[in-house]
Design a protein around this motif. Structure first.
Motif, mmCIF file in Angstrom:
data_model
loop_
_atom_site.group_PDB
_atom_site.id
_atom_site.type_symbol
_atom_site.label_atom_id
_atom_site.label_comp_id
_atom_site.label_asym_id
_atom_site.label_seq_id
_atom_site.Cartn_x
_atom_site.Cartn_y
_atom_site.Cartn_z
ATOM 1 N N LEU A 19 -13.921 -31.340 -17.378
ATOM 2 C CA LEU A 19 -14.753 -30.389 -16.641
ATOM 3 C C LEU A 19 -16.084 -30.201 -17.355
ATOM 4 C CD1 LEU A 19 -12.165 -27.600 -15.756
ATOM 5 C CD2 LEU A 19 -13.145 -29.286 -14.213
ATOM 6 N N ASN A 20 -17.111 -30.030 -16.584
ATOM 7 C CA ASN A 20 -18.422 -29.754 -17.136
ATOM 8 C C ASN A 20 -18.437 -28.274 -17.558
ATOM 9 O OD1 ASN A 20 -21.083 -29.521 -17.804
ATOM 10 N ND2 ASN A 20 -21.878 -29.867 -15.724
ATOM 11 N N THR A 21 -18.370 -28.043 -18.855
ATOM 12 C CA THR A 21 -18.329 -26.667 -19.357
ATOM 13 C C THR A 21 -19.713 -26.021 -19.357
ATOM 14 O OG1 THR A 21 -18.472 -27.479 -21.626
ATOM 15 C CG2 THR A 21 -16.269 -27.014 -20.764
ATOM 16 N N GLU A 22 -20.696 -26.746 -18.885
ATOM 17 C CA GLU A 22 -22.038 -26.178 -18.765
ATOM 18 C C GLU A 22 -22.243 -25.540 -17.394
ATOM 19 O OE1 GLU A 22 -24.011 -25.997 -21.426
ATOM 20 O OE2 GLU A 22 -22.393 -27.011 -22.483
ATOM 21 N N SER A 23 -21.427 -25.938 -16.410
ATOM 22 C CA SER A 23 -21.552 -25.337 -15.074
ATOM 23 C C SER A 23 -20.889 -23.964 -15.088
ATOM 24 C CB SER A 23 -20.897 -26.230 -14.016
ATOM 25 O OG SER A 23 -19.496 -26.222 -14.169
ATOM 26 N N ASP A 24 -21.210 -23.141 -14.108
ATOM 27 C CA ASP A 24 -20.640 -21.794 -14.045
ATOM 28 C C ASP A 24 -19.124 -21.839 -13.907
ATOM 29 O OD1 ASP A 24 -23.144 -20.689 -14.255
ATOM 30 O OD2 ASP A 24 -23.413 -20.421 -12.085
ATOM 31 N N GLU A 25 -18.605 -22.732 -13.037
ATOM 32 C CA GLU A 25 -17.165 -22.840 -12.841
ATOM 33 C C GLU A 25 -16.473 -23.351 -14.107
ATOM 34 O OE1 GLU A 25 -19.374 -24.431 -10.787
ATOM 35 O OE2 GLU A 25 -19.278 -23.118 -9.034
ATOM 36 N N GLY A 26 -17.075 -24.329 -14.761
ATOM 37 C CA GLY A 26 -16.522 -24.887 -15.997
ATOM 38 C C GLY A 26 -16.473 -23.857 -17.104
ATOM 39 N N LYS A 27 -17.551 -23.064 -17.234
ATOM 40 C CA LYS A 27 -17.561 -21.995 -18.239
ATOM 41 C C LYS A 27 -16.439 -21.000 -17.979
ATOM 42 C CE LYS A 27 -22.522 -22.055 -19.220
ATOM 43 N NZ LYS A 27 -23.776 -21.301 -19.103
ATOM 44 N N MET A 28 -16.245 -20.666 -16.685
ATOM 45 C CA MET A 28 -15.221 -19.690 -16.314
ATOM 46 C C MET A 28 -13.828 -20.225 -16.632
ATOM 47 S SD MET A 28 -14.431 -16.819 -15.087
ATOM 48 C CE MET A 28 -14.777 -15.903 -13.641
ATOM 49 N N ILE A 29 -13.556 -21.444 -16.251
ATOM 50 C CA ILE A 29 -12.241 -22.034 -16.501
ATOM 51 C C ILE A 29 -11.996 -22.179 -18.004
ATOM 52 C CG2 ILE A 29 -10.833 -24.121 -16.215
ATOM 53 C CD1 ILE A 29 -12.131 -24.410 -13.430
ATOM 54 N N SER A 30 -12.988 -22.605 -18.729
ATOM 55 C CA SER A 30 -12.868 -22.747 -20.181
ATOM 56 C C SER A 30 -12.580 -21.400 -20.838
ATOM 57 C CB SER A 30 -14.143 -23.354 -20.755
ATOM 58 O OG SER A 30 -14.065 -23.443 -22.157
ATOM 59 N N ALA A 31 -13.283 -20.358 -20.397
ATOM 60 C CA ALA A 31 -13.065 -19.021 -20.958
ATOM 61 C C ALA A 31 -11.663 -18.521 -20.645
ATOM 62 C CB ALA A 31 -14.107 -18.046 -20.409
ATOM 63 N N ILE A 32 -11.175 -18.793 -19.424
ATOM 64 C CA ILE A 32 -9.819 -18.371 -19.048
ATOM 65 C C ILE A 32 -8.777 -19.100 -19.893
ATOM 66 C CG2 ILE A 32 -8.104 -18.453 -17.184
ATOM 67 C CD1 ILE A 32 -10.417 -17.930 -15.208
ATOM 68 N N VAL A 33 -8.941 -20.385 -20.101
ATOM 69 C CA VAL A 33 -7.999 -21.160 -20.912
ATOM 70 C C VAL A 33 -8.028 -20.674 -22.362
ATOM 71 C CG1 VAL A 33 -7.504 -23.472 -21.819
ATOM 72 C CG2 VAL A 33 -7.997 -23.163 -19.389
ATOM 73 N N ASP A 34 -9.204 -20.372 -22.900
ATOM 74 C CA ASP A 34 -9.308 -19.828 -24.267
ATOM 75 C C ASP A 34 -8.624 -18.468 -24.371
ATOM 76 O OD1 ASP A 34 -10.675 -22.056 -25.152
ATOM 77 O OD2 ASP A 34 -12.678 -21.124 -25.022
ATOM 78 N N LEU A 35 -8.852 -17.622 -23.349
ATOM 79 C CA LEU A 35 -8.214 -16.310 -23.323
ATOM 80 C C LEU A 35 -6.698 -16.443 -23.284
ATOM 81 C CD1 LEU A 35 -8.358 -13.195 -23.072
ATOM 82 C CD2 LEU A 35 -8.434 -13.540 -20.591
ATOM 83 N N LEU A 36 -6.182 -17.348 -22.462
ATOM 84 C CA LEU A 36 -4.737 -17.575 -22.394
ATOM 85 C C LEU A 36 -4.194 -18.043 -23.743
ATOM 86 C CD1 LEU A 36 -4.324 -19.221 -18.877
ATOM 87 C CD2 LEU A 36 -3.504 -16.981 -19.603
#
Length: 148
Positions: A19-36
């Motif tokens: 996933l492109n962690t620079e896009s808004d969706e990628g940042k959101m998914i990455s943050a959720i996975v880190d939080l989990l």
């Protein structure tokens, strides 16, 4: 699958999808996975602590059972089935029991409020005692002749 394994699986899926962690969706998914991942680590710590506390409580319970077994005999007047003291089976008396140093002397003083207070040599040497009833300090001294 444990919660730790599920968290690692999601992290692997995210990495595998590239996933492109620079896009808004990628940042959101990455943050959720880190939080989990963080929640999983905290939950694992809480579970480990709970297990350790449970083990300690089991040991304390075993120790208390051993103390109770030591103190209580099957012949005692305490009825285990009913968890109450059976007055008809009163086997307790002061005779035959060791209450400490037989050579120690117990002194008695009566406070102005009427409270009778017992105390030992150590308190006598301290020179005062506080009445548990009224809180007044009772002072006393012993002459050398009286000690002999």
């Amino acid at each position: 699958m444990t919660i730790s394994e599920k968290s690692a699986y999601l992290k692997g899926l995210m990495d595998g999808l590239k996933l492109n962690t620079e896009s808004d969706e990628g940042k959101m998914i990455s943050a959720i996975v880190d939080l989990l991942g963080d929640v999983t680590r905290k939950l694992t710590d809480v579970e480990d602590t709970t297990i350790a506390i449970s083990d300690e409580l089991d040991e304390i319970e075993d120790d208390l059972d051993a103390i109770e077994d030591y103190i209580m005999d099957d012949d005692d007047a305490y009825d285990d089935d009913e968890d109450e003291y059976d007055e008809d089976d009163d086997e307790y008396s002061d005779e035959g029991y060791d209450f400490g140093d037989e050579d120690s002397t117990i002194y008695e003083v009566t406070c102005a409020c009427g409270e009778v207070i017992d105390f030992d040599e150590e308190t006598l040497e301290a020179g005062s005692i506080i009445c548990p009833n009224c809180g007044e300090t009772l002072e006393f001294s012993v002459d050398e002749d009286e000690e002999d």
